[in-house]
Design an enzyme around this catalytic site. Structure first.
Site, PDB file in Angstrom:
ATOM      1  N   HIS A  82      14.897   5.949   0.457  1.00 38.50           N
ATOM      2  CA  HIS A  82      13.937   6.717  -0.481  1.00 38.50           C
ATOM      3  C   HIS A  82      14.512   6.650  -1.834  1.00 38.50           C
ATOM      4  CE1 HIS A  82      11.045   9.411  -1.566  1.00 38.50           C
ATOM      5  NE2 HIS A  82      11.788  10.103  -2.400  1.00 38.50           N
ATOM      6  N   GLY A 104       9.966  -6.429   0.907  1.00 38.40           N
ATOM      7  CA  GLY A 104      10.927  -6.661   1.678  1.00 38.40           C
ATOM      8  C   GLY A 104      12.269  -7.163   1.042  1.00 38.40           C
ATOM      9  N   ASN A 158      15.703   6.030   6.983  1.00 38.58           N
ATOM     10  CA  ASN A 158      14.861   5.678   5.948  1.00 38.58           C
ATOM     11  C   ASN A 158      15.556   5.387   4.630  1.00 38.58           C
ATOM     12  OD1 ASN A 158      11.961   5.298   4.833  1.00 38.58           O
ATOM     13  ND2 ASN A 158      12.331   7.511   3.979  1.00 38.58           N
ATOM     14  N   ASN A 183      14.608  -5.379   0.601  1.00 32.96           N
ATOM     15  CA  ASN A 183      15.595  -4.632   1.146  1.00 32.96           C
ATOM     16  C   ASN A 183      15.701  -5.010   2.480  1.00 32.96           C
ATOM     17  OD1 ASN A 183      16.647  -2.088  -0.448  1.00 32.96           O
ATOM     18  ND2 ASN A 183      14.401  -2.227  -0.904  1.00 32.96           N
ATOM     19  N   MET A 191       5.541   2.155   4.611  1.00 35.57           N
ATOM     20  CA  MET A 191       4.715   3.212   3.981  1.00 35.57           C
ATOM     21  C   MET A 191       3.676   4.032   4.645  1.00 35.57           C
ATOM     22  SD  MET A 191       5.850   2.837   1.213  1.00 35.57           S
ATOM     23  CE  MET A 191       6.678   1.853  -0.276  1.00 35.57           C
TER      24      MET A 191
END
Ligand code: GRF
Length: 204
Positions: free
Chosen positions: A107, A13, A105, A15, A88
């Site tokens: 990536h 976490g 999302n 982010n 995930m």
């Protein structure tokens, strides 16, 4: 009314942390949810006094039922938009259709190069000289939706997975909050595959 954001995360976490620390995004986060009860992201959310929830895949008969439970959870909390911050699992159609063009999302590669779960390692093994980070809207194909933001970074000759991951994270922690800010402020204009990020002045 302020858009209510849910952040879905399965892992450490960092982010999520960057989103919580963003002066605009932080106040929009109404829920941190995970598929893993041990996700450090949940701890981080609780530490900020944000409501958290866990829905484990094993408690549902199939992926569709798990997906539906997430949709119901987000619906019951009045969520308007969703940020996948290291979540995930593949998000299924039911959840995606409930939040059209309102799920982003993160990536760790320059899509459409290196989709999938091990993109940083794949990029390194491929020998690319440049990789990067993508933030995209989630559609019903994995790692496919319209791109909101991308930033490239050089792969250095002496990079290993750890050093490259560390620089990928630095970029993520910068561009993800900026993209999510645009999402919660309603500044994403989607035309087919192309997303225009309006400036705060344009929107005002
Ligand atoms: C990030 O690298 C993101 O690109 C990927 O999962 C990772 C999550 O990292 N989808 P963290 O849990 O936010 O530290």
């Amino acid at each position: 009314m302020e858009a209510r954001l849910a952040v879905l995360a399965s892992g450490t976490g960092t982010n999520l942390q960057a989103l919580m620390d963003d002066p605009v995004v932080g106040s929009h986060i109404a829920l941190v949810a995970s598929d893993r009860p041990d996700a450090m992201a949940l701890e981080r959310g609780r530490g900020r006094g944000i409501e958290t929830a866990t829905l484990e895949r094993k408690d549902f008969p199939d992926r569709a039922a798990h997906d539906r439970a997430f949709r119901e959870l987000l619906g019951s909390k009045g969520i308007d938009c969703v940020a996948l911050a290291g979540y995930m699992r593949i998000v299924g159609p039911e959840l995606i259709r409930a939040f059209p063009e309102r799920i982003v999302n993160l990536h760790p590669a320059l899509l459409p190069a290196f989709p999938g779960m091990r993109s940083v390692a794949d990029a390194l093994e491929w020998g690319v000289k440049v990789t990067g980070v993508t933030v995209h809207l989630v559609d019903e194909e994995v790692d496919h939706g319209p791109i909101v933001a991308q930033e490239a970074l050089d792969v250095r000759p002496d990079d290993d997975l750890d050093s490259l991951l560390a620089r990928v994270h630095e970029v993520e922690h910068r561009i993800f909050p900026a993209a999510v800010r645009a999402l919660v402020q309603g500044r994403l204009e989607v035309k087919g595959r192309v997303v225009h990020v309006l400036s705060e002045e344009d929107r005002a």
